[in-house]
Scaffold this motif. Structure first.
Motif, PDB file in Angstrom:
ATOM      1  N   GLU A  93      37.560  48.690  45.462  1.00  0.00           N
ATOM      2  CA  GLU A  93      36.752  49.445  44.498  1.00  0.00           C
ATOM      3  C   GLU A  93      37.433  49.471  43.125  1.00  0.00           C
ATOM      4  OE1 GLU A  93      33.949  53.274  44.674  1.00  0.00           O
ATOM      5  OE2 GLU A  93      36.058  53.754  45.065  1.00  0.00           O
ATOM      6  N   ALA A  94      38.766  49.567  43.111  1.00  0.00           N
ATOM      7  CA  ALA A  94      39.500  49.528  41.837  1.00  0.00           C
ATOM      8  C   ALA A  94      39.225  48.219  41.103  1.00  0.00           C
ATOM      9  CB  ALA A  94      40.992  49.694  42.091  1.00  0.00           C
ATOM     10  N   ALA A  95      39.225  47.103  41.836  1.00  0.00           N
ATOM     11  CA  ALA A  95      38.944  45.800  41.226  1.00  0.00           C
ATOM     12  C   ALA A  95      37.519  45.752  40.679  1.00  0.00           C
ATOM     13  CB  ALA A  95      39.158  44.684  42.245  1.00  0.00           C
ATOM     14  N   GLY A 103      35.652  44.203  28.753  1.00  0.00           N
ATOM     15  CA  GLY A 103      34.888  43.958  27.537  1.00  0.00           C
ATOM     16  C   GLY A 103      34.050  45.128  27.066  1.00  0.00           C
ATOM     17  N   ARG A 104      34.174  46.274  27.715  1.00  0.00           N
ATOM     18  CA  ARG A 104      33.366  47.441  27.363  1.00  0.00           C
ATOM     19  C   ARG A 104      34.244  48.572  26.829  1.00  0.00           C
ATOM     20  NH1 ARG A 104      30.363  45.748  32.317  1.00  0.00           N
ATOM     21  NH2 ARG A 104      28.209  45.351  31.667  1.00  0.00           N
ATOM     22  N   LEU A 135      38.943  41.006  30.870  1.00  0.00           N
ATOM     23  CA  LEU A 135      39.952  40.908  31.924  1.00  0.00           C
ATOM     24  C   LEU A 135      39.608  39.769  32.883  1.00  0.00           C
ATOM     25  CD1 LEU A 135      40.108  44.730  32.833  1.00  0.00           C
ATOM     26  CD2 LEU A 135      41.542  43.500  31.178  1.00  0.00           C
ATOM     27  N   SER A 136      40.542  38.862  33.087  1.00  0.00           N
ATOM     28  CA  SER A 136      40.318  37.765  34.031  1.00  0.00           C
ATOM     29  C   SER A 136      40.548  38.266  35.456  1.00  0.00           C
ATOM     30  CB  SER A 136      41.271  36.604  33.741  1.00  0.00           C
ATOM     31  OG  SER A 136      42.613  36.976  34.043  1.00  0.00           O
ATOM     32  N   ASP A 137      39.951  37.585  36.424  1.00  0.00           N
ATOM     33  CA  ASP A 137      40.176  37.941  37.826  1.00  0.00           C
ATOM     34  C   ASP A 137      41.656  37.794  38.181  1.00  0.00           C
ATOM     35  OD1 ASP A 137      37.536  38.566  38.280  1.00  0.00           O
ATOM     36  OD2 ASP A 137      37.021  36.589  39.094  1.00  0.00           O
ATOM     37  N   ALA A 142      46.754  40.530  39.640  1.00  0.00           N
ATOM     38  CA  ALA A 142      48.182  40.746  39.365  1.00  0.00           C
ATOM     39  C   ALA A 142      48.439  42.202  38.969  1.00  0.00           C
ATOM     40  CB  ALA A 142      48.655  39.802  38.257  1.00  0.00           C
ATOM     41  N   TYR A 143      47.522  42.769  38.190  1.00  0.00           N
ATOM     42  CA  TYR A 143      47.653  44.155  37.754  1.00  0.00           C
ATOM     43  C   TYR A 143      47.643  45.100  38.959  1.00  0.00           C
ATOM     44  CZ  TYR A 143      46.216  48.596  35.591  1.00  0.00           C
ATOM     45  OH  TYR A 143      46.119  49.901  35.214  1.00  0.00           O
ATOM     46  N   LEU A 144      46.711  44.872  39.884  1.00  0.00           N
ATOM     47  CA  LEU A 144      46.633  45.734  41.062  1.00  0.00           C
ATOM     48  C   LEU A 144      47.798  45.484  42.023  1.00  0.00           C
ATOM     49  CD1 LEU A 144      42.775  45.815  41.676  1.00  0.00           C
ATOM     50  CD2 LEU A 144      44.235  47.630  40.753  1.00  0.00           C
ATOM     51  N   ASP A 145      48.324  44.261  42.051  1.00  0.00           N
ATOM     52  CA  ASP A 145      49.558  44.004  42.824  1.00  0.00           C
ATOM     53  C   ASP A 145      50.672  44.915  42.327  1.00  0.00           C
ATOM     54  OD1 ASP A 145      48.459  42.042  44.428  1.00  0.00           O
ATOM     55  OD2 ASP A 145      49.268  40.360  43.258  1.00  0.00           O
TER      56      ASP A 145
END
Length: 198
Positions: A93-95, A103-104, A135-137, A142-145
Motif C-alpha cells: 500500500e505504501a508503494a 508528480g503531484r 518517482l520511478s518504480d 529502493a526507498y521502501l527497502d
C-alpha cells in the motif's frame, strides 16, 4: 537539558517526531498514547474539510487521556487532489501511495489540541504544500527497502528528518508542521495555559 516548563504535560501520541520536537524545545512531558478509532472518527466526518478532520482527531486524542493535568493531542492528514490518505497498512500500500503522489502536490494538514481535565481548552492547525517529483518504480522500491517499516507510521509515507526529502521538488510551509505538529502554536498555547515559562 534544562526544562523551560512550569508543569509537566501529557503527550497523547506515539509519534517519535512529536516527542523529539517537544524534547528539543525544553518541554517537560510524559507519553501516554490515546486509544481512539481514528478511522471511525474520519468516517463520521465524511465530506468535512481535511483541516477540520485533523483538528477533530487531535482533540479526540487530547480529551481521551484521563489525567489531572494538561494533555496534548496531535494529528496529521495528507490530501492529494481531494483524496485523503491514511498511514499505509502494508509495504504494498505504501508503494501504491507513492505512485499516486508522484508528480503531484501533497497538502499536509497538522493539528494539535490541549485538554485539561478532559475539556478542550485550545485547538490549532497549520498546513504545508509538498510538491512530489516524478518517482520511478526503481526509486520507490529502493526507498521502501531503506525506509520500511519506519514510514508505516507516517501519513505521506515519509520522514522529513530521514530520506523523505528525496521525494520532493519543493516544500512550502513551516518545518514543524511538516514534521507533524504546529509546534510554535503549541508552545504559545502552553504559555497561555501557564505550562511554560513566559
Amino acid at each position: 537539558m534544562t526544562s523551560l516548563s512550569r508543569e509537566r504535560i501529557v503527550l497523547a501520541s506515539k509519534s517519535e517526531s512529536r516527542r523529539a520536537m517537544l524534547e528539543a524545545a525544553g518541554v517537560d512531558f510524559v507519553v501516554r498514547p490515546a486509544a481512539i478509532d481514528e478511522r471511525a472518527l474520519e468516517a463520521n466526518m465524511e465530506g468535512a474539510d481535511p483541516a477540520e478532520i485533523a483538528q477533530a482527531l487531535a482533540a479526540a486524542k487530547a480529551a481521551t487521556v484521563d489525567c489531572d493535568g494538561l494533555v496534548l493531542g496531535s494529528d496529521s492528514l495528507v490530501e492529494v487532489e481531494g483524496r485523503r490518505f491514511d498511514k499505509p497498512a502494508s509495504r504494498e500500500e505504501a508503494a501504491k501511495h507513492l505512485r499516486h503522489f508522484s508528480g503531484r502536490t501533497m497538502a499536509l494538514h497538522s493539528a494539535a489540541a490541549l485538554a485539561r481535565d478532559g475539556r478542550i481548552v485550545w485547538i490549532g492547525s497549520d498546513f504545508a504544500r509538498l510538491h512530489v517529483r516524478e518517482l520511478s518504480d526503481e526509486f520507490i522500491a529502493a526507498y521502501l527497502d531503506a525506509e520500511w517499516p519506519a514510514v508505516s507510521h507516517c501519513v505521506g509515507v515519509f520522514r522529513i528528518e530521514g530520506p523523505g526529502p528525496q521525494l520532493f521538488e519543493s516544500v512550502i510551509g513551516d518545518q514543524f508542521t511538516v514534521l507533524g505538529m504546529p509546534l510554535l502554536q503549541v508552545l504559545g498555547a502552553l504559555r497561555q495555559e501557564g505550562a511554560l515559562l513566559a
